[in-house]
Enzyme design. Structure first.
Site, short mmCIF file in Angstrom:
data_model
loop_
_atom_site.label_atom_id
_atom_site.label_comp_id
_atom_site.label_asym_id
_atom_site.label_seq_id
_atom_site.Cartn_x
_atom_site.Cartn_y
_atom_site.Cartn_z
N HIS A 186 -3.40 -5.68 1.20
CA HIS A 186 -2.67 -5.89 2.45
C HIS A 186 -2.59 -7.38 2.83
CE1 HIS A 186 -2.28 -1.69 4.03
NE2 HIS A 186 -3.23 -1.50 3.14
N GLU A 233 -0.68 -8.73 4.96
CA GLU A 233 -0.43 -8.91 6.39
C GLU A 233 -1.72 -9.00 7.20
OE1 GLU A 233 -0.80 -4.43 5.99
OE2 GLU A 233 -0.27 -6.17 4.77
N CYS A 254 0.83 -1.20 0.00
CA CYS A 254 0.00 0.00 0.00
C CYS A 254 0.88 1.26 0.00
CB CYS A 254 -0.97 -0.05 1.17
SG CYS A 254 -2.34 1.13 1.04
#
Length: 222
Positions: A194, A196, A85
């Site tokens: 994302h 994660e 991002c």
């Protein structure tokens, strides 16, 4: 294997990235934007957020952080570097990756679970996937539209450097539905969604993002 995660003023997802590294079996190392060395890490992650408040434009100030001089040199030497991002925006600002990320075409912030197709499973960050595999990853951005001139887009396509592509819906107006790209060598990857936030079934839409982190660890071990 040690994977450094850089914290800039305004970073939001640095601790999430550290946790993802730990769940993948690596040792996360916190790096500070003012550091002048990388403390012996084997790879680096530039996390999401709003570095330096997104002043001027996203990533424009972060590229001048002291730690980024070290990251750029290490990336050019072959170290795996991942930008997520805002990290993707920073990689474009440093010219480690081509193109730019601009305001979403609908001019609003978007937050959704997004299906991606893995277009290149041969980078340092995608070897745990199969080419053509579809994965579900959270997406949250206001300036996520990937743009580049036609020649650059053709080069990215022709060289297999489009790493991830949006499936079913283009959430932000990215040209050619591009969600992530790599450099020529494949050690530097940037993506807007994302991973994660998708590393275990308990939280998020599942664990499809964990492969990003296990890929880097497998490559480093090899």
């Amino acid at each position: 294997m040690k994977i450094g995660v850089v914290t800039f003023p305004g970073s939001l997802d640095d601790t999430d990235a550290q946790r993802a590294v730990r769940l993948a079996g690596g040792e996360p190392v916190a790096l500070w934007h003012g550091d002048h060395d990388l403390h012996g890490v084997d790879a680096v992650i530039l996390p999401g957020g709003f570095s330096y408040g997104d002043y001027l434009r996203c990533g424009a100030i972060a590229r001048f952080a002291p730690v980024m001089a070290e990251v750029v040199d290490a990336a050019r030497g072959g170290m795996p570097v991942l930008g997520i991002c805002n990290g993707f925006q920073i990689l474009c600002e440093t010219h480690l990756l081509p193109g730019a990320l601009i305001r979403n075409d609908h001019r609003t912030f978007i937050c959704r679970d997004q299906t991606l197709r893995v277009e290149n499973a041969n980078t340092a960050w995608t070897s745990s996937y199969d080419e053509g595999q579809e994965i579900l990853i959270p997406l949250k951005n206001g300036e996520g539209g990937f743009v580049a001139d036609a020649d650059t887009l053709d080069r990215l396509e022709g060289e297999g450097r489009v790493v991830f592509r949006y499936v079913d819906v283009n959430p932000n107006g990215s040209l050619r539905d591009i969600a992530g790209i790599s450099n020529e060598r494949g050690n530097v990857v940037g993506l807007m969604p994302h991973p994660e936030h998708a590393v275990e079934d308990l939280c998020g839409p599942g664990a499809d993002g964990l492969g990003i982190f296990t890929s880097a660890l497998s490559m480093l071990a090899a």
